[in-house]
Design a protein around this motif. Structure first.
Motif, PDB file in Angstrom:
ATOM      1  N   THR A 160       0.835  -1.203   0.000  1.00  0.00           N
ATOM      2  CA  THR A 160       0.000   0.000   0.000  1.00  0.00           C
ATOM      3  C   THR A 160       0.869   1.251   0.000  1.00  0.00           C
ATOM      4  O   THR A 160       0.643   2.179  -0.785  1.00  0.00           O
ATOM      5  CB  THR A 160      -0.937   0.016   1.226  1.00  0.00           C
ATOM      6  OG1 THR A 160      -1.799  -1.126   1.153  1.00  0.00           O
ATOM      7  CG2 THR A 160      -1.782   1.272   1.261  1.00  0.00           C
ATOM      8  N   LYS A 161       1.863   1.254   0.857  1.00  0.00           N
ATOM      9  CA  LYS A 161       2.764   2.407   0.939  1.00  0.00           C
ATOM     10  C   LYS A 161       3.497   2.629  -0.384  1.00  0.00           C
ATOM     11  O   LYS A 161       3.559   3.737  -0.903  1.00  0.00           O
ATOM     12  CB  LYS A 161       3.768   2.179   2.072  1.00  0.00           C
ATOM     13  CG  LYS A 161       4.705   3.326   2.293  1.00  0.00           C
ATOM     14  CD  LYS A 161       5.631   3.053   3.465  1.00  0.00           C
ATOM     15  CE  LYS A 161       6.600   4.189   3.664  1.00  0.00           C
ATOM     16  NZ  LYS A 161       7.510   3.946   4.790  1.00  0.00           N
ATOM     17  N   GLU A 162       4.009   1.543  -0.957  1.00  0.00           N
ATOM     18  CA  GLU A 162       4.742   1.648  -2.217  1.00  0.00           C
ATOM     19  C   GLU A 162       3.816   2.039  -3.371  1.00  0.00           C
ATOM     20  O   GLU A 162       4.170   2.863  -4.219  1.00  0.00           O
ATOM     21  CB  GLU A 162       5.435   0.322  -2.528  1.00  0.00           C
ATOM     22  CG  GLU A 162       6.359   0.379  -3.712  1.00  0.00           C
ATOM     23  CD  GLU A 162       7.115  -0.914  -3.951  1.00  0.00           C
ATOM     24  OE1 GLU A 162       7.859  -0.960  -4.934  1.00  0.00           O
ATOM     25  OE2 GLU A 162       6.944  -1.876  -3.167  1.00  0.00           O
ATOM     26  N   ALA A 163       2.621   1.466  -3.406  1.00  0.00           N
ATOM     27  CA  ALA A 163       1.673   1.767  -4.486  1.00  0.00           C
ATOM     28  C   ALA A 163       1.245   3.230  -4.440  1.00  0.00           C
ATOM     29  O   ALA A 163       1.097   3.871  -5.485  1.00  0.00           O
ATOM     30  CB  ALA A 163       0.456   0.853  -4.385  1.00  0.00           C
ATOM     31  N   LYS A 164       1.040   3.763  -3.247  1.00  0.00           N
ATOM     32  CA  LYS A 164       0.680   5.182  -3.121  1.00  0.00           C
ATOM     33  C   LYS A 164       1.810   6.076  -3.608  1.00  0.00           C
ATOM     34  O   LYS A 164       1.576   7.082  -4.276  1.00  0.00           O
ATOM     35  CB  LYS A 164       0.336   5.519  -1.676  1.00  0.00           C
ATOM     36  CG  LYS A 164      -1.033   5.054  -1.258  1.00  0.00           C
ATOM     37  CD  LYS A 164      -1.325   5.475   0.174  1.00  0.00           C
ATOM     38  CE  LYS A 164      -2.700   5.011   0.601  1.00  0.00           C
ATOM     39  NZ  LYS A 164      -3.017   5.391   1.985  1.00  0.00           N
ATOM     40  N   ALA A 165       3.027   5.696  -3.270  1.00  0.00           N
ATOM     41  CA  ALA A 165       4.184   6.510  -3.645  1.00  0.00           C
ATOM     42  C   ALA A 165       4.451   6.463  -5.148  1.00  0.00           C
ATOM     43  O   ALA A 165       4.760   7.482  -5.755  1.00  0.00           O
ATOM     44  CB  ALA A 165       5.426   6.049  -2.882  1.00  0.00           C
ATOM     45  N   LYS A 166       4.325   5.300  -5.761  1.00  0.00           N
ATOM     46  CA  LYS A 166       4.689   5.129  -7.168  1.00  0.00           C
ATOM     47  C   LYS A 166       3.509   5.205  -8.131  1.00  0.00           C
ATOM     48  O   LYS A 166       3.707   5.368  -9.326  1.00  0.00           O
ATOM     49  CB  LYS A 166       5.425   3.802  -7.360  1.00  0.00           C
ATOM     50  CG  LYS A 166       6.755   3.764  -6.632  1.00  0.00           C
ATOM     51  CD  LYS A 166       7.478   2.483  -6.900  1.00  0.00           C
ATOM     52  CE  LYS A 166       8.826   2.483  -6.190  1.00  0.00           C
ATOM     53  NZ  LYS A 166       9.558   1.252  -6.423  1.00  0.00           N
ATOM     54  N   LYS A 167       2.300   5.010  -7.621  1.00  0.00           N
ATOM     55  CA  LYS A 167       1.080   5.070  -8.432  1.00  0.00           C
ATOM     56  C   LYS A 167       1.142   4.158  -9.662  1.00  0.00           C
ATOM     57  O   LYS A 167       0.793   4.551 -10.767  1.00  0.00           O
ATOM     58  CB  LYS A 167       0.785   6.515  -8.836  1.00  0.00           C
ATOM     59  CG  LYS A 167       0.542   7.407  -7.644  1.00  0.00           C
ATOM     60  CD  LYS A 167       0.252   8.814  -8.032  1.00  0.00           C
ATOM     61  CE  LYS A 167       0.075   9.628  -6.752  1.00  0.00           C
ATOM     62  NZ  LYS A 167      -0.093  11.023  -6.960  1.00  0.00           N
ATOM     63  N   LEU A 168       1.577   2.926  -9.427  1.00  0.00           N
ATOM     64  CA  LEU A 168       1.664   1.958 -10.502  1.00  0.00           C
ATOM     65  C   LEU A 168       0.500   0.969 -10.406  1.00  0.00           C
ATOM     66  O   LEU A 168       0.288   0.365  -9.356  1.00  0.00           O
ATOM     67  CB  LEU A 168       2.986   1.180 -10.437  1.00  0.00           C
ATOM     68  CG  LEU A 168       4.258   2.009 -10.652  1.00  0.00           C
ATOM     69  CD1 LEU A 168       5.494   1.142 -10.417  1.00  0.00           C
ATOM     70  CD2 LEU A 168       4.283   2.566 -12.067  1.00  0.00           C
ATOM     71  N   PRO A 169      -0.251   0.774 -11.485  1.00  0.00           N
ATOM     72  CA  PRO A 169      -1.391  -0.155 -11.459  1.00  0.00           C
ATOM     73  C   PRO A 169      -1.002  -1.581 -11.050  1.00  0.00           C
ATOM     74  O   PRO A 169      -1.762  -2.260 -10.369  1.00  0.00           O
ATOM     75  CB  PRO A 169      -1.915  -0.130 -12.894  1.00  0.00           C
ATOM     76  CG  PRO A 169      -1.425   1.146 -13.459  1.00  0.00           C
ATOM     77  CD  PRO A 169      -0.123   1.440 -12.770  1.00  0.00           C
TER      78      PRO A 169
END
Length: 72
Positions: A27-36
């Motif tokens: 979740t933290k990484e997805a929010k930071a990178k915004k990768l699908p």
């Protein structure tokens, strides 16, 4: 009060906790990178975690209600 649990229950609890930690990291990484792709991995992780939580809840209820017999 002593309750004896089998190894498979302890493994399920450990697996559940690992999936929860992985979910929060994704979740933290997805929010930071915004990768699908990361959001998809996060969703799969959440689904897996929920399945493990359900298994753990069922087994806990069985142990606490005395419906599970010890395997030794």
């Amino acid at each position: 009060m002593n309750i004896t649990v089998d190894l498979s229950f302890l493994i399920a609890v450990k697996d559940m906790r690992e999936e929860q930690r992985r979910f929060f990291a994704l979740t933290k990484e997805a929010k930071a990178k915004k990768l699908p792709k990361l959001w998809a991995q996060r969703k799969n992780c959440l689904d897996s975690s929920r399945q493990l939580e359900a298994l753990v809840d069922i087994r806990l209820d069985q142990y606490l209600n005395g419906k599970e017999e010890s395997n030794g």
